[in-house]
Scaffold this motif. Structure first.
Motif, mmCIF file in Angstrom:
data_model
loop_
_atom_site.group_PDB
_atom_site.id
_atom_site.type_symbol
_atom_site.label_atom_id
_atom_site.label_comp_id
_atom_site.label_asym_id
_atom_site.label_seq_id
_atom_site.Cartn_x
_atom_site.Cartn_y
_atom_site.Cartn_z
ATOM 1 N N LEU A 168 60.662 57.456 -56.821
ATOM 2 C CA LEU A 168 61.147 57.710 -55.246
ATOM 3 C C LEU A 168 62.321 56.668 -55.143
ATOM 4 O O LEU A 168 62.892 57.003 -54.445
ATOM 5 C CB LEU A 168 60.017 57.129 -54.284
ATOM 6 N N ASP A 169 62.135 55.503 -55.816
ATOM 7 C CA ASP A 169 63.058 54.448 -55.477
ATOM 8 C C ASP A 169 64.845 55.200 -55.993
ATOM 9 O O ASP A 169 65.750 54.877 -55.532
ATOM 10 C CB ASP A 169 63.009 53.167 -55.915
ATOM 11 N N ASP A 170 64.575 55.417 -57.313
ATOM 12 C CA ASP A 170 65.800 56.141 -57.881
ATOM 13 C C ASP A 170 66.253 57.353 -57.195
ATOM 14 O O ASP A 170 67.426 57.417 -56.850
ATOM 15 C CB ASP A 170 65.277 56.647 -59.312
ATOM 16 N N ILE A 171 65.169 58.344 -56.554
ATOM 17 C CA ILE A 171 65.794 59.425 -55.934
ATOM 18 C C ILE A 171 66.435 58.878 -54.646
ATOM 19 O O ILE A 171 67.619 59.345 -54.401
ATOM 20 C CB ILE A 171 64.430 60.395 -55.627
ATOM 21 N N ALA A 172 65.960 58.183 -53.829
ATOM 22 C CA ALA A 172 66.691 57.527 -52.792
ATOM 23 C C ALA A 172 68.083 56.905 -52.936
ATOM 24 O O ALA A 172 69.020 57.423 -52.290
ATOM 25 C CB ALA A 172 65.719 56.430 -52.133
ATOM 26 N N ALA A 173 68.063 56.226 -54.215
ATOM 27 C CA ALA A 173 69.269 55.820 -54.195
ATOM 28 C C ALA A 173 70.429 56.805 -54.717
ATOM 29 O O ALA A 173 71.536 56.793 -54.387
ATOM 30 C CB ALA A 173 69.318 54.546 -55.401
ATOM 31 N N LEU A 174 69.949 57.603 -55.713
ATOM 32 C CA LEU A 174 70.922 58.555 -56.117
ATOM 33 C C LEU A 174 71.245 59.700 -55.037
ATOM 34 O O LEU A 174 72.224 60.276 -54.966
ATOM 35 C CB LEU A 174 70.427 59.477 -57.304
ATOM 36 N N ALA A 175 70.285 60.259 -54.094
ATOM 37 C CA ALA A 175 70.610 60.720 -52.981
ATOM 38 C C ALA A 175 71.537 60.471 -52.156
ATOM 39 O O ALA A 175 72.535 60.978 -51.613
ATOM 40 C CB ALA A 175 69.235 61.140 -52.320
ATOM 41 N N LYS A 176 71.487 58.869 -51.771
ATOM 42 C CA LYS A 176 72.410 58.350 -51.204
ATOM 43 C C LYS A 176 73.853 58.552 -51.721
ATOM 44 O O LYS A 176 74.918 58.841 -50.983
ATOM 45 C CB LYS A 176 72.070 56.963 -50.714
ATOM 46 N N GLU A 177 73.963 58.071 -52.935
ATOM 47 C CA GLU A 177 75.111 57.901 -53.740
ATOM 48 C C GLU A 177 75.712 59.494 -53.885
ATOM 49 O O GLU A 177 77.109 59.478 -53.577
ATOM 50 C CB GLU A 177 75.050 57.404 -54.984
ATOM 51 N N LYS A 178 74.836 60.430 -54.371
ATOM 52 C CA LYS A 178 75.597 61.448 -54.703
ATOM 53 C C LYS A 178 75.452 62.756 -53.441
ATOM 54 O O LYS A 178 76.239 63.749 -53.652
ATOM 55 C CB LYS A 178 74.977 62.061 -56.106
ATOM 56 N N LEU A 179 74.288 62.973 -53.012
ATOM 57 C CA LEU A 179 73.894 64.197 -52.079
ATOM 58 C C LEU A 179 74.534 63.810 -50.585
ATOM 59 O O LEU A 179 75.181 64.909 -50.319
ATOM 60 C CB LEU A 179 72.713 64.297 -52.139
ATOM 61 N N GLU A 180 74.307 62.438 -50.037
ATOM 62 C CA GLU A 180 74.836 62.635 -48.777
ATOM 63 C C GLU A 180 76.203 62.872 -48.500
ATOM 64 O O GLU A 180 76.564 63.565 -47.579
ATOM 65 C CB GLU A 180 74.444 61.133 -48.282
ATOM 66 N N PRO A 181 77.075 62.337 -49.353
ATOM 67 C CA PRO A 181 78.620 62.197 -49.112
ATOM 68 C C PRO A 181 78.839 63.835 -49.137
ATOM 69 O O PRO A 181 79.605 64.478 -48.412
ATOM 70 C CB PRO A 181 79.233 61.773 -50.312
ATOM 71 N N LEU A 182 78.091 64.626 -49.977
ATOM 72 C CA LEU A 182 78.568 65.996 -50.127
ATOM 73 C C LEU A 182 78.098 66.857 -49.091
ATOM 74 O O LEU A 182 78.544 67.848 -48.607
ATOM 75 C CB LEU A 182 77.833 66.902 -51.286
ATOM 76 N N CYS A 183 76.948 66.231 -48.318
ATOM 77 C CA CYS A 183 76.470 67.125 -47.134
ATOM 78 C C CYS A 183 77.296 66.932 -46.092
ATOM 79 O O CYS A 183 76.893 67.738 -44.774
ATOM 80 C CB CYS A 183 75.041 66.646 -46.922
ATOM 81 N N ASN A 184 78.027 65.939 -45.974
ATOM 82 C CA ASN A 184 79.099 65.962 -44.947
ATOM 83 C C ASN A 184 80.102 66.678 -44.925
ATOM 84 O O ASN A 184 80.974 66.990 -43.831
ATOM 85 C CB ASN A 184 79.583 64.194 -44.765
#
Ligand code: ADP
Ligand code: ASP
Ligand code: MG
Length: 452
Positions: A160-176
């Motif tokens: 979970l911790d890795d997923i949260a960090a990676l999602a923030k770094e890689k996914l969130e910017p794309l979703c914007n």
């Protein structure tokens, strides 16, 4: 919390061009949906599992490959832009071909995961292109960059911790910027090996991703307009539930209601993300909201059915009035990482069912090494062809309800009864041939009467 929703589409929602188009419309009609999690096209994972189990006959392998090619290329043939996605699919099919050949010599859980992941890897290429054809600003993202798991192939545990960090770094910017189309079911371990979360795992992926990006909502789009009082395929009079609590829905999922993978609601619950379940075929029908707090908590909420149960009974007369029997049994099971689901005990015996939702399908086996260790302690009896029926509800300790339930089931052979660990369920193990009839009878007597 992100202002957007994560929407998951199951296999039937991406089965062909029409289904994918309806799913794209669902996304289009809700501007808050920025992340789309897709399963493999219907039937594809089953074909891949067959290949992964190892098929020696090269012609038979080729037949399956042809079917896989057909499913995907027939959707592509209806796209406006076909060339790029055709190449991607062909490359993945080439990988499937060589992995299937390798599996025909020697299969492994790691190879199986690599192979079965190809279904989602293909469907997402096509879905993203279909959305772009419609003018949507969609890109495909390989979720293995974010969905970090351990290396328990076939049933990998998310980190979970890795997923949260990676999602923030890689996914969130794309979703914007984009509508991001990504894969359910699959992930990768620290070494970059492909892993899977177990059959039906796309629901769980979507929830983990929603948790990772702290989504405002999670939508599960499937082939029925919501969660019903039981599987509508078994009891056609089953009714859709408009609103259900996390605990009730989790119990349903745990006890086999296929509509949700058992672990789906954990991430949503941890982050208080409301979950909606609806039909991508008929979105106008509405669906079910799963929430922390609901207005109505009926005594009987639903009936769930889980097939392929294995019951192990361990019996030892020597244990009469001796202590430590259960401890020894569980020490052996724990040592071999055998996960236990239901359990009932007496002083000299313990009956338990084995837990399993990995990629291989079928009933779980008691590994021979475990059996022989247990046999040093006691007699061991293993029974298959059993199904689990669970009645889910609220405050089920309520006086008088047991009479209703047991009089309803008077004609059936109940092999094991579990009650009391939670006031949300009562479950029975029954012979597989009787299981549907038991569900139908319970549903008829407890849910289809005028007073309900
Ligand atoms: P998807 O491919 O979209 O994940 P699934 O086949 O995994 O879809 O799950 C949807 C199916 O779950 C329905 O078609 C239905 O037969 C079955 N199901 C089992 N229990 C229920 C229930 N209580 N309510 C609705 N559907 C149920
Ligand atoms: N495609 C995978 C399966 O069929 C995962 C999923 O659809 O949820 O099990
Ligand atoms: Mg499913």
């Amino acid at each position: 919390m992100s202002a957007f929703n994560v929407a998951k589409f199951g296999g039937t929602s991406v089965a062909n061009f029409e289904a994918m188009s309806r799913s794209a419309s669902v996304v289009e009609s809700n501007p808050e949906t920025k992340l789309v999690v897709s399963s493999a096209c219907a039937g594809v994972t089953n074909f891949l599992v067959e290949l992964a189990n190892g098929i020696k006959d090269a012609d038979h392998r080729q037949e399956i490959l042809n079917q896989l090619a057909n499913i995907h290329f027939s959707i592509i043939s209806e796209l406006k832009e076909q060339e790029g996605v055709k190449k991607e699919i062909q490359a993945i099919l080439n990988t499937v071909n060589s992995l299937a050949e390798a599996a025909s010599f020697q299969s492994s859980n790691q190879l199986t995961d690599h192979l079965v992941a190809c279904g989602e890897l293909m469907s997402t290429h096509i879905l993203a292109q279909l959305m772009r054809d419609r003018g949507m600003n969609a890109i495909r993202f390989d979720i293995r960059e974010v969905l970090r798991t351990d290396d328990n192939f076939g049933r990998a545990e998310p980190q979970l911790d890795d997923i949260a960090a990676l999602a923030k770094e890689k996914l969130e910017p794309l979703c914007n910027k984009y509508i991001v189309v990504t894969q359910g079911f699959i992930g990768s371990d620290e070494q970059g090996n492909t892993t899977t979360l177990g059959r039906g795992g796309s629901d769980y992926s979507a929830a983990l991703i929603a948790e990772g990006v702290q989504a405002a909502g999670l939508e599960i789009w499937t082939d029925v307009p919501g969660i019903y009082t039981t599987d509508p395929r078994i009891a056609p009079k089953a009714k859709a539930i408009t609103e259900i609590s996390f605990s009730e829905a989790s119990e349903m999922a745990n006890f086999g209601a296929k509509i949700l993978h058992p672990s789906t609601l954990l991430p949503a619950l941890r982050h208080g993300i409301p979950v909606f379940v609806g039909s991508s075929r008929e979105p106008e029908q509405g669906g079910t909201w799963i929430r922390k707090r609901v207005e109505n908590s009926p005594l009987y909420r639903a009936v769930a059915l889980r097939a392929n149960q294995t019951m192990v009974t361990i019996r030892s007369a020597k244990m009469f009035q001796a202590y430590g029997f259960l401890a020894k049994v569980f020490e052996i099971l724990a040592k071999h990482k055998v996960s236990v689901d239901l359990i009932t005990t007496s002083e000299i015996s313990v009956s338990l069912t084995l837990d399993k939702t990995d990629t291989s399908g079928g009933a779980p086996e008691l590994p021979p090494a475990v059996r022989s260790e247990l046999e040093e302690l006691a007699n061991v009896d293993v029974e298959r062809n059993l199904s689990l029926v669970a009645l889910i509800g609220n405050q089920m300790e309520t006086k008088g309800y047991a009479k209703d339930v047991f009089s309803t089931l008077g004609d059936y052979h109940l092999r094991m009864i579990c009650y009391g660990a939670s006031d949300h369920n009562l479950c029975f193990l029954v012979d597989a041939e009787e299981a549907k009839a038991v569900v139908q009878k319970l549903h008829q007597d407890l849910f289809e009467t005028d007073s309900e």
